[in-house]
Design an enzyme around this catalytic site. Structure first.
Site, PDB file in Angstrom:
ATOM      1  N   ARG A  10      22.616  23.542 -28.321  1.00  0.00           N
ATOM      2  CA  ARG A  10      21.206  23.164 -28.217  1.00  0.00           C
ATOM      3  C   ARG A  10      21.053  21.795 -28.860  1.00  0.00           C
ATOM      4  O   ARG A  10      21.685  21.506 -29.899  1.00  0.00           O
ATOM      5  CB  ARG A  10      20.310  24.173 -28.943  1.00  0.00           C
ATOM      6  CG  ARG A  10      20.046  25.442 -28.165  1.00  0.00           C
ATOM      7  CD  ARG A  10      19.195  25.195 -26.919  1.00  0.00           C
ATOM      8  NE  ARG A  10      18.872  26.408 -26.188  1.00  0.00           N
ATOM      9  CZ  ARG A  10      19.544  26.868 -25.130  1.00  0.00           C
ATOM     10  NH1 ARG A  10      20.599  26.216 -24.652  1.00  0.00           N
ATOM     11  NH2 ARG A  10      19.158  27.974 -24.521  1.00  0.00           N
TER      12      ARG A  10
ATOM     13  N   GLU B 277      14.421  17.645 -24.674  1.00  0.00           N
ATOM     14  CA  GLU B 277      14.662  17.571 -23.225  1.00  0.00           C
ATOM     15  C   GLU B 277      13.343  17.611 -22.457  1.00  0.00           C
ATOM     16  O   GLU B 277      12.455  18.368 -22.844  1.00  0.00           O
ATOM     17  CB  GLU B 277      15.537  18.756 -22.791  1.00  0.00           C
ATOM     18  CG  GLU B 277      16.924  18.676 -23.371  1.00  0.00           C
ATOM     19  CD  GLU B 277      17.780  19.902 -23.064  1.00  0.00           C
ATOM     20  OE1 GLU B 277      17.431  20.684 -22.165  1.00  0.00           O
ATOM     21  OE2 GLU B 277      18.797  20.062 -23.750  1.00  0.00           O
TER      22      GLU B 277
ATOM     23  N   HIS C 272      21.875  19.139 -19.045  1.00  0.00           N
ATOM     24  CA  HIS C 272      21.872  20.580 -19.379  1.00  0.00           C
ATOM     25  C   HIS C 272      22.445  21.408 -18.212  1.00  0.00           C
ATOM     26  O   HIS C 272      21.768  22.251 -17.642  1.00  0.00           O
ATOM     27  CB  HIS C 272      20.449  21.037 -19.748  1.00  0.00           C
ATOM     28  CG  HIS C 272      20.443  22.290 -20.589  1.00  0.00           C
ATOM     29  ND1 HIS C 272      19.507  22.540 -21.565  1.00  0.00           N
ATOM     30  CD2 HIS C 272      21.247  23.379 -20.597  1.00  0.00           C
ATOM     31  CE1 HIS C 272      19.734  23.717 -22.130  1.00  0.00           C
ATOM     32  NE2 HIS C 272      20.787  24.244 -21.545  1.00  0.00           N
TER      33      HIS C 272
HETATM   34  C1  DGY Z   1      21.421  29.211 -21.879  1.00  0.00           C
HETATM   35  O1  DGY Z   1      21.747  30.194 -21.223  1.00  0.00           O
HETATM   36  O2  DGY Z   1      21.123  29.278 -23.071  1.00  0.00           O
HETATM   37  C2  DGY Z   1      21.389  27.899 -21.165  1.00  0.00           C
HETATM   38  O3  DGY Z   1      21.344  26.834 -22.058  1.00  0.00           O
HETATM   39  C3  DGY Z   1      20.213  27.846 -20.217  1.00  0.00           C
HETATM   40  O4  DGY Z   1      19.120  28.386 -20.865  1.00  0.00           O
END
Ligand code: DGY
Length: 324
Positions: free
Chosen positions: A238, A267, A285
């Site tokens: 993240r 983001e 992402h």
């Molecule tokens: C997750 O599965 O956490 C991905 O980053 C998409 O949300």
């Protein structure tokens, strides 16, 4: 009675077909991010929410949904959901672990290779039509074979990353809150280090922790200063695990050599300087972005949602205290 459900984003066709068959959609999902007011308005009639990482499901949304029986997240990370507020209402929150492990590790290892071997700069050079031909000193990168990979976190995706690293002849270190048993370490082929030692010893550092108040800016200016000036940071976890401003400074000053980022602090905005830093590979992402993976994630979210609405135990509940 089919559960009245808010699916916030348009999901792969087999998932949408199933959700249309087995739930009553309160909105026809579109391929766009709903505004918070739209979510709150739609939530009022809902038995179930199926959000994605792009929606914040906070206490206000939960309070606006008096009939809510489950929040079935489309994704493994659930930091965008106020789990405490859901738990206070005894609403199960679920996620989709396991099905996106290999796809996400592919992106993490891809970023490692891309940053080490300067894929982005090479691609931009060719596309600029300014490439004048092969050169013995052109775009020299770093060796991956024989280098040391440091994994921050030791969950499923970190372990999948370790498997890839072994295939490339790398040495693997890991740090995590809880040290694994000697047998697990042997199976994993990774040696434990505390975080500071791992940062100092690794040629590549890859982040695989959940985002929590404890991991906010885990990689800050001090952590970056511990890394080798030749090191590369990879983040597929993240964005806010990394202090993006401090990272920009570190990349500019040569505190570290490069970065490969699939996630960002705010983001879809990035710290503006990142767009222009050549030693940084940037992806939007894409960790779980394969057709098969996204379909499996959607089916898993649907399984969780439908089980909870039938009054059964949803298979992937992140706040199991509500089921007791
Ligand atoms: C997750 O599965 O956490 C991905 O980053 C998409 O949300």
């Amino acid at each position: 009675m089919k559960p009245r459900t808010l699916v916030t984003r348009l999901l792969p066709p087999p998932v949408m077909d199933r959700l249309r068959r087995e739930t009553e959609l309160v909105l026809e999902p579109e391929d766009r991010v709903l505004a918070p007011a739209e979510i709150i308005a739609a939530a009022a009639a809902c038995d179930a929410l199926l959000p994605s990482v792009t929606e914040t499901i906070d206490a206000a949304v939960i309070a606006a949904a008096p009939r809510l029986r489950v929040i079935a997240n489309f994704g493994v990370g659930f930091n965008h959901i106020d789990v405490a507020a859901a738990t206070a209402r005894r609403i199960p929150v679920t996620n989709t672990p396991g099905v996106l492990t290999e796809a996400t590790a592919d992106i993490a290892f891809g970023l490692l290779l891309a940053a080490a071997r300067r894929f982005g700069e090479g691609e931009r050079l060719v596309r600029s039509r300014a490439w004048t031909g092969w050169g013995p000193l052109q775009l020299l990168g770093q060796d991956v074979a024989g280098a040391t990979l440091g994994l921050v976190g030791c969950g499923r995706i970190a372990q999948a990353m370790a498997r890839r690293a072994h295939g490339f002849g790398m040495r693997v270190l890991y740090c995590s809150r809880v040290r694994r048993s000697a047998a697990d370490e042997e199976k994993l082929g990774a040696a434990y280090r505390d975080r500071d030692a791992l940062l100092a010893e690794s040629d590549f550092v890859s982040l695989h922790v959940a985002y929590t108040p404890e991991t906010h800016h885990l990689i800050d200016a001090a952590a970056l200063a511990r890394m080798k000036p030749t090191a590369v940071l990879v983040n597929t976890s993240r964005g806010p695990v990394v202090d993006e401003r401090a990272l920009v400074q570190a990349l500019r000053r040569g505190t570290i050599a490069g970065a490969g980022l699939d996630v960002f602090e705010r983001e879809p905005s990035l710290e503006p300087a990142l767009y222009d830093l050549p030693n940084c590979v940037l992806l939007p992402h894409l960790g779980s972005a394969t057709a098969g993976t996204r379909t499996r994630m959607g089916m898993m979210a649907a399984d969780n949602l439908l089980a909870a609405c039938r009054g059964e135990r949803p298979p992937n509940c992140v706040n199991p205290a509500v089921l007791a």
